[in-house]
Each structure stands twice: as C-alpha cells, then as structure tokens.
Design a protein around this motif. Structure first.
Motif, short mmCIF file in Angstrom:
data_model
loop_
_atom_site.label_atom_id
_atom_site.label_comp_id
_atom_site.label_asym_id
_atom_site.label_seq_id
_atom_site.Cartn_x
_atom_site.Cartn_y
_atom_site.Cartn_z
N SER A 280 -12.28 -5.40 -8.60
CA SER A 280 -10.88 -5.73 -8.41
C SER A 280 -9.96 -4.54 -8.62
CB SER A 280 -10.49 -6.86 -9.38
OG SER A 280 -10.75 -6.46 -10.72
N LYS A 281 -10.45 -3.36 -8.40
CA LYS A 281 -9.61 -2.19 -8.58
C LYS A 281 -8.42 -2.23 -7.61
CE LYS A 281 -11.21 1.80 -9.51
NZ LYS A 281 -11.84 3.13 -9.51
N THR A 282 -7.29 -1.69 -8.06
CA THR A 282 -6.08 -1.67 -7.24
C THR A 282 -5.61 -0.25 -6.97
OG1 THR A 282 -4.70 -1.90 -9.21
CG2 THR A 282 -5.37 -3.93 -8.06
N HIS A 283 -6.44 0.71 -7.22
CA HIS A 283 -6.10 2.08 -6.87
C HIS A 283 -7.39 2.88 -6.75
CE1 HIS A 283 -6.68 2.44 -11.23
NE2 HIS A 283 -6.95 3.70 -11.01
N GLY A 284 -7.31 4.01 -6.10
CA GLY A 284 -8.47 4.86 -5.93
C GLY A 284 -8.07 6.22 -5.38
N VAL B 254 0.86 -1.20 0.00
CA VAL B 254 0.00 0.00 0.00
C VAL B 254 0.89 1.24 0.00
CG1 VAL B 254 -1.77 1.27 1.23
CG2 VAL B 254 -1.79 -1.24 1.23
N HIS B 255 0.65 2.12 -0.95
CA HIS B 255 1.37 3.39 -0.94
C HIS B 255 0.44 4.51 -1.39
CE1 HIS B 255 2.01 1.70 -5.00
NE2 HIS B 255 1.98 2.95 -5.42
N VAL B 256 0.73 5.68 -0.88
CA VAL B 256 -0.16 6.84 -1.05
C VAL B 256 0.61 7.93 -1.79
CG1 VAL B 256 -1.63 8.53 0.09
CG2 VAL B 256 -1.32 6.25 1.09
N VAL C 168 -4.39 6.33 -3.77
CA VAL C 168 -3.91 5.17 -3.03
C VAL C 168 -3.76 4.00 -4.00
CG1 VAL C 168 -4.32 3.64 -1.07
CG2 VAL C 168 -5.16 5.99 -1.02
N HIS C 169 -2.66 3.30 -3.94
CA HIS C 169 -2.41 2.10 -4.74
C HIS C 169 -2.14 0.93 -3.80
CE1 HIS C 169 -2.01 3.91 -8.82
NE2 HIS C 169 -1.82 5.01 -8.10
N TRP C 170 -2.54 -0.27 -4.25
CA TRP C 170 -2.27 -1.46 -3.47
C TRP C 170 -2.21 -2.67 -4.40
CZ3 TRP C 170 -6.80 1.25 -3.48
CH2 TRP C 170 -7.92 0.61 -3.99
#
Length: 1256
Positions: free
Chosen positions: A903-907, A846-848, A858-860
């Motif tokens: 299944s998104k990996t960012h927002g 996880v990184h912001v 935010v990505h994960w």
C-alpha cells in the motif's frame, strides 16, 4: 586541576617519597556514582538495523541512567513520535523502551521506519543511534514451469535456484523429495548464489527431484522451488533417442562428452572485481567445468594469504578470509586444473571500511574553573566526516558556551562552570555507515570517596600476583596513596605497581606480604580512606602422581593421586578420561587417592588425568593406560540375525490383531529389537510400511489396525551388527469398513474468474478412506451475510467450482469426507475469497518531485480498498521519455515499468536520463491484473554532465601541426557549452611534457593545432562540458611527421583538378602567412580575403612550388641494395613453400566417404556447422579425397603434432570440421577458393601468398 592520562602502569621508586598516584581526569573506567548529579547516559538500545518478527510485539529498547532520572522521547522518520496518540504503543515505566502491541491488532509494516530515542534531564540530553525497524519477510517462490533437462554424460550443468528476496536473506540448500540433502563433492557443489553446479554429469545424477529450498530463519519458514528433472544418458542412448524422434528431445548444451580442459562456470571472463567492508567475511568463488573434474587452487598475487584468517569451503571452490582489513586488498587468483589444461581467473579485491573508532569520546568530569577536552577520532575508507552535536542539536545551532572551542575532532573547554554541563554527540560517517558516540561534560565539586567495600579480604597463592582494589571518585580528581600496617608507614619499595584506576599490584606475593593495606584519596575538598586485608596461602601440589600402565583385557588397574594443600583450603579431586568425564560405568570406582578400573576393555585405553581444585588454584597430573589382548582364543563368528519365521495371527478383532513369531539364530550377537511392517494389498500392493517395533525379548505384539485394509505382516530382527532379511509374509487379514476418521487437509477457496469460487482440498488416500464409496461434502456461505450453508456431495475429486458469486467476497468453507458407512467428524471452517476482477479506480493526486538529473520521487493517493476488487498487490508506474515526431514514426515509444509492493503511496524513479522530458501514469494492481491508468503527468530532468565524445581521431599530420576531428557525445545530457582539449608532448622515455589547456566552441567538430614540434608524439585529453559540469574524457595519441619531402595534403586549396579549397583564419593584424606541407613541383591557386563592416573583399594569385628537397634522414627502405636483397629473400621463401606444398600433396589419399563408412561411429550423424542440425554429405563431392591422418581439434585449429596434412584444399578450407570421433562435419562442395581464416583459425599448410604476406 586539569586531568591528565597516566600510563597503564607506573612503577614506584625506592626513595623516601610516599607512594602517590596522580590519575588522569579522562578515565573511561571510572563511573560517576549514581547518587551524584550527572547528565544522562544511554546504557542499552536496539541495534541499528533491527529486523523484527511480524508475528510478535515490537520492542524497541532504550535504557539510560542519570541524576535526576532522565525522561524519554522518540522521533520516527525524523519527526516527533507522539506515543500517546497511538493506543498500540506504550513506554515501559522508568525506561524509554517502546512496546508496540501488534499481536492484538495492527500490522508490523505500519511501524516500519527510523526511530531515535532521546534521554533528557536538567544536565543535558543523550541520543540513541538511528534504529531502522523493518519486519522480516519470507516471500513465496514465483511460479514457473520447469522443463525436464536431458543431457549427455560428461557435459556440464547449472541448475538455477533464484530464491525469492527476503529479509534477512534466505539460507539456500538443495534436497530431494524425501528431505535428504543432495550429496556434494568436487564435481557437484552449490555456489554462493544458491545455484547447483555440475562440472560434468554422470548417469547416476539422473533424478526428478532436484529441489532448491530457501530457509528464512527469522520467521522459521522454508520455501520450496518446483522440482527440476534431470536425465543423463550415455552417447549410444542419445543417438537412439535422436534417431527415434529428434523434435521431441531437448538436449542441454552442446559440449563434447570427451575429456576437455577446464573452463569457468562462474565467474565469467578472465578477471572480475569484488568489494568488501572491513571486518566482514570476504568470500571469493570459482567453479569450473571440465572432464576430468578440475581441482581449484588459490593464490594472492604479490602477497600471501593470511594463515589464521583464511579458510577454504566448498571443496576449495570458495576462499574465505575472516575479519578482512584494508591490507587484504589486492588481486587474488583462482586456478582450475585437470589433466588437459590449466586456466586462471583474477579477482581484484577492494576493501572499504565503514567508520570505526580510533578514540571514541569519553565522559569528562571537571570541577569549576578547570580545563579539559573531548576527542573524537575515527577512521574508515573513505575517510569519515566528523560532526558534533550538543544535547542532540547540531553544535552550529546549539546555545553558545564561552568555555567551549571546537577544533575539528576535538572540543576544548577552558574555565568551565556548572552551566557548561551537557551531553555531546560525535557523529563519524561515510557512505558505508556511521558511528555515534555520546560523552557528557559534568561540572562537579565533590570531595573524594572510596567505592571499594571496606575490609575486603583478598586471598592469594604464594609466588603469584596480588591485586588490591581502590576504586574512587572525586572532583577535582583525587591523588591516591597506599600504606601498609596499622602504624601508617607509607609504601616506599620498588616491588609495587600502581594502576591508573587506583589498584595496587604486588607482582610476586610472599608470606610476609600478608597484612592490612590502607588506600587514601585526597583532593582540595577533602580526604577519604579504606582498609583491605591480604592473606597468602600455600600452593596445592600433587606429591604422588598416577603412573603409566599396561594391562591385559579383563584385568583390573589402579591409579594413585596424592595431594598436599594449604590447611585452610578444602580441595576437590576429580578424574578425567581423555579430557572428558569418566564413563558412567560401575567398573570405575574412586576411593580416596585411587582410581580403580575393573574388567578392563579395549575402550578403556587412553589418558587418565587427576585434577585437584581449590577456590584459589588447581593442579593436574596424567598417565596413559594401554590395553593388550590376553592369550588368543578362536574368535566367534558375528553376523546379523537370521530372519524370524512361523508368523501367526490370533485374537483377530475389528481394529486389532495379535501377531506372534519364532526368532531366527542371533549369530552370537543378542537381538535388540524386532521391526514389524505391513502391506495393504487392497490399496498399495507391493509397498511395505512401518507398523511398530518391540524389544528383542518379545515374540508377540498387539497391533492396532485401520478399517477397510487388507493386511499382511512381516518381521525383521536387529542386533548390534545390523538388520536381518524380512520374514515370509503372514496370512492376509481384511478389516471391516468404518466411517472416515479424518477430513481432507489443505482446504482453500480462491476464485479463478470474477464470478466464481474454486474450492480445493487434498483428497484422502485409499488407506484413509476407511471404506468403499469415498465422497466429499462441500459446504460454503458468505462470511458477512446471514445465508445458510450451501452444500453439495461430490465424488472422490479434489476441486469444486461455485459459480455466480459476487466479485471478491469472503466465504466460509468446509469439506467433510464420507463413505458408504457414514460421515467423518465435523470439519474445520476455513475462509476463502471469490474471484478477483480488475481494479476500477486509478490512483489520484499524482505529483512528481525531481530530485536530481537521474532521480525523481512520485507521490499519489491510495485508491479505496473496495475499488481494488481483489488482494491489493501494489502500484505500478509506467514512465517514458517524450520522443519527437520523426522518432515516433520510426519506432514505438519504449515504456519503463516500476512496481511498488503493498500500500505504498510514494516511490523513487531511478536511472532517468538527464535533460529529458518524461511522462508517467500509475495503475493499481491486484491478483487479476491492472486497473485504469491515472492521468498522465509530465516532468523533465535537469541537465547532467555529458558522456565522452563518441570518437576522436587525428588526421593530416604535418611537420608542425595536427588536425583533430571528433563526434559529439552520444549522450550530451544537456546543452553543450564548450569542449576542453588538453595535450602534452611525450619524449622517447615516455615522460610527459607541459600540459596545454584549450577551450573550443561547442559547435566545432574539427580543430587544427599549429606550431607543434616535428617528429614528436603528443597525448590528447578531450571532453565536453554542459552547465552541469565536465563529462568523461577521451584520449588519443599522434605524431607529427619527420620529413618535409614526404607527401602531405596541402592546407590551401590547390588549383589542379577539382581540389577543394582549404581555409586558414589569420589574425587581422598580420600581413603574411606561411603555407606548409605543399607538394613539390605543383601549381597552387591562393585566395586572400578580408571581411569587415563593408563586406567581404578577396584577391587571387597562382604560384608553383619548387622541386623536392633531399630528406633530412636516409630511409633504408628506399635504398636500392636493400630492396634487391628483400626481393631475393622473398623469392627464395616462395620457392621453398611451393616445393613443400607439392611434397605434401604426394601423401596417401582416400575418399572421405569410404573413411566415414569404414570407421565412423554409426550412432553419430554428421551435423551442419552453422546451426547444429543434422545434414547429409553432398553427392557431388562424395569422392573428394581427404588426406590421411587429418583431424581438427575442438578449438578449430589443426596442430602439427596431430596431422601432417592440410584441409585447405578441400571443400571450404578451415570451415570444414571433424566430429568428436574423427568423422567430418558439414557438406563438401566444389569450391576451390580458400576463405580467410577468422580469429586464431589456421591450417598446417598456408598458401604461399599468405606466407609472403606474413613475412612482409
């Protein structure tokens, strides 16, 4: 030669100069022939917002032309899209159109994104719009428990719809369980948001199936909300219910069922705002409640509604303006009116505009060495920004071209060469959208060529315009000449008009215009010519027109229509009735020039039109036929048929029977059909269902039967007037039992716990059971295993639970019906899943990324699907601001939650607080719940601009100074650097003086302004600043005093009592300072101190001010004669009020208790004002007299026309209230003091003290 734009038409002079047309070079209608070298041109592409059906293959269109044929490439989300690496993506041959095969495998969501096509050849590159591809979505309604609604007749009601958010948005409508639309009217209507509004309810509104439906047209699906039950009861029924059991009754709302003025259900308040885009449909809505039902009217303040673009929908409750423009901005007012009042609501409409073309760039064809220009002009609100690209690359970084110069929205070309050929893109954009225009510059050297076909024949009716085409091309742009005849005589008459595309127009063609015309095109590289031919024909005319006719019913009528036409044209004549086709009836015959109608009936009356058509023109003529009645004869009596009778059952077999009957009298209208119904006395006694229909000429019917049904039959006859009453029922006939012929529907397998599988189905009804002992065989096995089927037979239920299953494993399921006779056919196999469990793994990596002071990304990494242990529903982010220790002790930290579906990996995290420290973690969610949280990640937002200071007030006004005090901003959003104070004087005519700008340190909360003008109003503008910029401002106004003799607090600490020291900072170079605003005749202590490198040194002295000086102005309020006059007037008013008060109290009185017993509605109980619950009268005050005729209306005021008495002397004054039937609400008490009225509440007889206060 530079190309110039010519006017639309150019009329030729009558001189001897040949007819020559000099055409401009920038002609959008003139295309470059495809056999010539030219840059690509996009001719077809998918829409910008492209919503696809996820059940079909995705086709993204991109077609282009050019020479050589262009090659195509795509970008996706701004990066190159390599279609060769994706086996599901193909590109059509000779085209740029993409086909993504998701029907065989893959998901539409995988290909969601922004696509752009590039078509390229050696002369340049053209690009498409950004095509945003999104799959359509039709989500299910959120499950909710809807409580039944019970309310009183006459109350208002709003049934919420709240449809699921789909793509595109759903179409909302309300229906019942029978899929019949609910009737709507001025009283009941559906709002724009889908809610169903009742201005007032009636008993007939009671029903249990108010259902909101959402139709998603793109996927052709309809979703249904849970039914809402509404029960409307009359006042007497309501009181019976309340008396029986108050706690078990839920009554909707609390408004009276009596007549009342309108109030708005939507929108709320007196005013609202609406923003719409240019070209869209502006929809404004006002829905009001009231009794009687209010009527809605619409007006536009300071303007009129556009006549041809304004429409009223939904019983005048919705105002729609199509093709809205900036001129439609303004204030619109909706007015709701009934017999008891009128209310208004103002909607302020602002029309914005996405960019639109004023002049789109056009293709430019130049010969070497010529000059030209590309112009790109667009408008919008706000004004769009213009940017240029060359061959798809921003022109700032594109290869340099010495012949090109950019000037805002124009590119100027000078002395172009072949290497100057390129495709230029103009992008006009603002916050509401963008326009992208491709225009090429093609440098060619081409002799003229004529594109119109040689020897084309034009045929024109005499006295009508004739247009002769001469499409051409050449570079440099050719000049055009027209000649008539074989001798080559040039056209020199002023009766011809030349168009800029080379067309020759003869405004009024005559017989002598017939002949051969030659078009000649010339430029410096050569010449081309083409011949066309013109023939003039005689017009078609109707020389004998049909005439008006009046005939009797049953007779024959004839209309004549004789046509004359050019002998070379073949006419066709058709007849119309009321502008439509003639009835397909043998009574209508057409014979050469006549239309004959035999046996005329009333329906034959109308307008008959004869239309004569040729290939060049058409004419028509009409006549009216009126049908009158013949000599009156007694009219027969027409009615629905009498019921059939003598029903008989014969040929009784296991699955069929023959039914016969005798028809009743047809009552002068032939029976058209018989309707047969049946009753199943065993399973559905008393319910008649449709069996079949037979023609009206039959009196028997062979009926197909189902097993194990106890049949009875009845027959109804029908003619053109309606349906008869049912016949008497036939004898009963019980069919034999048989095995079921169908299996249960809607079989599903879902787990309620991690270790079970719940199998459900829709049971067969009694009619479908086909016999006694209905049961179900339930079978299941794991989908991916080799296990055999496990089966169990259960009773006639709709659910079976399999225990001990693995967590979230796919199962194959089937449910088969059986009865005492046997099994139904083999059932279909469906797939289900055992129960879900909480996810086991938290998202990793996880990184912001902080985007700005209020937004972060935010990505994960996704979790393994096996660890989800259920249907992956998405990821949920918890984030919160870090509090200091003291705040943490005082309250719990408030966490915010944001869920991302799928299944998104960012927002994105919107709405963050600037200059704050945040902590977040992420959890995966399935149908069971949330998984473990990821490790906390900490980030902080940068500074933002502050909010306005919390308060600003002006204190201690003096003759020439004002002191400002303020509180810092409630949301500094950073570290305050300083305050800015701007102020300016305002004169008596409200004109503003010069503006003074002052910077104040951030640690100050008080500031004194000196050397101001006395008796002057000042306006102040005050705001704070951080390193990010200036915040919102707060304004205030204040006035300096006018009289030096008036009392002002001293600016220097006084020596009397315990007065606090006042301090003034003086410039160190000054040796004196004036003290202002001191009290006359007062002793003061003064201390003067100096602070330097050696420390602080001070000295003190005491002085006394002199006596007060006379005021500059004479205040009338201080004059003795004025004070005496006012005292006399006040005394007189006090005496009059006391007399009125005594006279009022002499009116007739009677106990309230007796009044209630004698006249109050026994069904209505008194209620407490504070909480609306039922209470009792106070025993101590049962005999408190109440003045005759008193009544308090619903707004809690006592109006003069309603009462001559006052309630102030009783109980709690205005807090006492009356029920809707006149009975008094609330408990009486012995309290004699009058509590002050709140808001607009008042009584008819105010106290003398209050009256005096009002006067003063």
């Amino acid at each position: 030669m530079q190309l110039k734009i010519m006017p639309k038409k150019k009329r030729l002079s009558a001189g001897r100069v040949p007819l020559i047309l000099f055409l401009c070079q920038m002609i959008s209608a003139l295309d470059v022939p495809l056999d010539l070298v030219q840059p690509p041109t996009i001719i077809q592409q998918s829409p910008k917002d492209y919503i696809i059906d996820p059940r079909e293959n995705i086709v993204i269109q991109c077609e282009a032309k050019g020479k050589p044929p262009p090659s195509f490439s795509w970008t996706r989300n701004g990066t190159h899209f390599d279609i060769d690496k994706d086996p599901l993506v193909t590109m059509k041959t000779g085209s740029g159109t993409l086909v993504i095969n998701i029907m065989s495998e893959g998901k539409a969501e995988t290909y969601e994104g922004v696509y752009q096509c590039t078509a390229r050849n050696e002369r340049g590159a053209a690009i498409s719009n950004n095509i945003v591809v999104r799959p359509s979505r039709s989500p299910l309604w959120t499950k909710e428990k809807l409580e039944p609604i019970t309310l009183r007749s006459g109350q208002s009601l709003v049934l919420p719809c709240r449809p699921p958010i789909g793509l595109p948005p759903a179409i909302i409508f309300w229906m019942d369980n029978s899929f019949q639309r609910l009737p709507q009217s001025e009283r009941v209507s559906q709002g724009l948001n889908g809610d169903l509004y009742f201005s007032n309810v009636l008993p007939e509104d009671s029903r249990e199936d108010y259902i909101c439906y959402a139709r998603f047209n793109h996927t052709q699906t309809i979703q249904q909300k849970q039914p809402i039950s509404v029960k409307v009861i009359l006042v007497d029924e309501l009181n019976d219910t309340i008396a029986a059991n108050l706690s078990d009754t839920e009554v909707y709302g609390a408004k009276s069922n009596r007549e009342r003025p309108p109030t708005f259900l939507t929108p709320e308040g007196n005013a609202s705002n609406k923003e719409e885009l240019r070209g869209n449909v502006l929809s404004l809505e006002c829905i009001a409640e009231g009794l009687p039902t209010p009527i809605i009217y619409w007006i536009k303040e300071d303007g009129t509604l556009p006549i041809n673009r304004t429409f009223y929908r939904n019983f005048q409750k919705t105002l729609q303006i199509i093709q809205v423009s900036e001129a439609d901005s303004g204030k619109y007012q909706c007015i709701a009116k009934n017999a008891l009042g009128v209310i208004h609501h103002t909607i302020s409409v602002t029309v914005k505009a996405a960019p639109y073309w004023i002049m789109a760039p056009q293709n430019l064809v130049l010969s070497p060495g010529e000059d030209g220009a590309l112009i790109c002009r667009a408008n919008g609100n706000p004004k769009p920004r213009i940017s240029w690209l060359s061959n798809g690359v921003p022109i700032e970084i594109a290869p340099d071209d010495p012949s090109r110069k950019i000037s805002g929205d124009t590119i100027i070309f000078s002395s172009v060469q072949e290497r100057s050929s390129a495709v230029y893109q103009c992008n006009a954009s603002n916050e509401y959208g963008y326009l992208l225009g491709n225009a090429f510059v093609n440098v060619l050297a081409e002799p003229p060529r004529i594109l119109t076909s040689a020897n084309t024949l034009y045929q024109v009716i005499a006295n009508r315009p004739a247009l002769l085409d001469c499409a051409f091309f050449g570079s440099p742009l050719p000049t055009i000449e027209w000649f008539k005849g074989t001798k080559g005589s040039a056209l020199r008459e002023d009766t011809y008009v030349l168009h800029e595309n080379g067309t020759l127009e003869i405004p009024v063609a005559q017989k002598d215009s017939t002949g051969t015309y030659t078009c000649v095109a010339r430029n410096k590289l050569g010449m081309a010519k083409n011949e066309v031919h013109l023939e003039i024909k005689d017009p078609t005319r109707i020389i004998k027109q049909p005439e008006y006719a009046v005939v009797q019913r049953g007779s024959t009528v004839s209309f004549e229509c004789k046509v004359k036409h050019d002998h070379t044209l073949i006419p066709t004549v058709i007849w119309l009735k009321d502008n439509g086709e003639l009835p397909s009836d043998g009574r209508f015959t057409i014979d050469k020039d006549h239309l004959v109608v035999a046996d005329v009936s009333d329906n034959d009356g109308g307008t008959y039109t004869c239309v004569a058509n040729t290939t060049l023109d058409n004419v028509s003529a009409s006549a009216v036929l009126s049908v009158v009645a013949p000599t009156p004869t007694p009219a027969p009596i027409y009615d629905v048929p009498n019921p059939p009778f003598d029903l008989e059952l014969t040929d009784q077999l296991d699955k069929s029977v023959q039914l016969s009957w005798t028809p009743g009298d047809d009552n002068n209208s032939p029976i058209t059909k018989f309707i047969i119904e049946y009753e199943d006395a065993m399973h559905e006694a008393g319910l008649w269902r449709h069996q079949t229909e037979v023609p009206g000429t039959q009196t028997t019917a062979q009926l197909k039967l189902s097993p194990y049904v106890n049949y009875s039959f009845r027959v109804m006859a029908e003619n053109s007037l309606g349906r008869s009453l049912p016949s008497e029922a036939s004898e009963q006939y019980l069919t034999k039992a048989a095995e079921p012929d169908k299996n249960p529907m809607t079989v599903e397998g879902l787990g309620s716990e991690p270790d079970n599988l719940v199998i459900t189905w829709q049971p067969l009804n009694g009619f479908e059971s086909n016999g006694p002992g209905l049961q179900y065989k339930v079978s299941w096995r794991q989908k991916d295993g080799d296990d055999e089927w496990t089966s169990v037979v259960v009773a006639n239920v709709s659910k079976y639970i399999v225990s001990g299953t693995p967590t979230f494993v796919p199962y194959l399921i089937k449910v088969q019906a059986l009865n005492d006779v046997g099994f139904a056919p083999e059932p279909a196999v469906v797939m289900g899943h055992s129960g879900e469990d909480l996810p086991m793994v938290a998202p990793g990596n996880v990184h912001v990324t902080v985007v700005n002071s209020t937004l972060a990304e935010v990505h994960w990494d996704p979790v393994p699907l096996k660890s989800v242990r259920g249907h992956l529903q998405g990821y949920r982010i918890y984030y919160w601001t870090d509090q200091n220790s003291s705040k943490r002790n005082r309250r719990h930290i408030e966490k915010k939650i944001l869920t991302f579906q799928g299944s998104k990996t960012h927002g994105m995290l919107p709405g963050l607080e600037p200059f704050s420290h945040y902590t977040l973690n992420i959890r995966v969610i399935n149908g069971k719940g949330e998984g473990p949280a990821s490790p906390d990640r900490v980030f902080h937002t940068p500074e933002g601009v502050p909010s306005a200071p919390s308060s600003l007030k002006i204190v201690n006004p003096t003759l020439d100074s004002l002191t400002l005090e303020w509180d810092p901003p409630s949301h500094p959003n950073g570290i305050l650097t300083e305050y800015t104070l701007k102020y300016q004087p305002i004169n008596s005519t409200h004109e503003l003086g010069p503006l003074v700008d002052l910077k104040i340190p951030a640690n100050k909360t008080r500031w004194t302004l000196k050397n101001l003008n006395f008796s002057t109003r000042y306006k102040f503008y005050f705001y704070a600043q951080t390193s990010a910029g200036s915040g919102s401002q707060i304004t205030e106004e204040a006035v300096t005093t006018v009289d030096e003799a008036g009392y002002l607090p001293p600016d220097v600490g006084a020596g009397k009592g315990k007065e606090e020291w006042r301090k003034e900072i003086v410039n160190g170079s000054r040796s004196f300072f004036g003290l202002k605003g001191l009290m006359p005749g007062t002793a003061y202590k003064v201390r003067v101190g100096a602070e330097g490198d050696s420390g602080f040194v001070s000295s003190e002295d005491v002085f006394e001010t002199g006596p007060a000086m006379a005021s500059r102005q004479v205040d009338i309020a201080t004059q003795g004669w004025f004070i005496g006059l006012m005292c006399a007037v006040a005394l007189l008013i006090l005496i009059l009020l006391i007399v009125c008060f005594i006279r009022r109290n002499k009116g007739g009185k009677y106990p309230v208790k007796e009044k209630e017993d004698a006249h109050a509605d026994p069904e209505i109980q008194p209620m407490k004002e504070d909480d609306g619950t039922f209470g009792e009268y106070s025993d101590a005050e049962d005999h408190k007299p109440l003045k005759k005729g008193s009544r308090t209306p619903s707004d809690r005021t006592v109006k003069k026309e309603d009462s001559d008495d006052s309630l102030v002397d009783y109980g709690e004054g205005v807090n006492g209230q009356f029920n809707e039937d006149g009975s008094f609400i609330g408990q009486y008490s012995g309290k004699k003091e009058k509590e002050p009225a709140e808001g607009n509440e008042s009584s008819e007889a105010p106290s003398p003290v209050n009256a005096m206060n009002s006067f003063v």
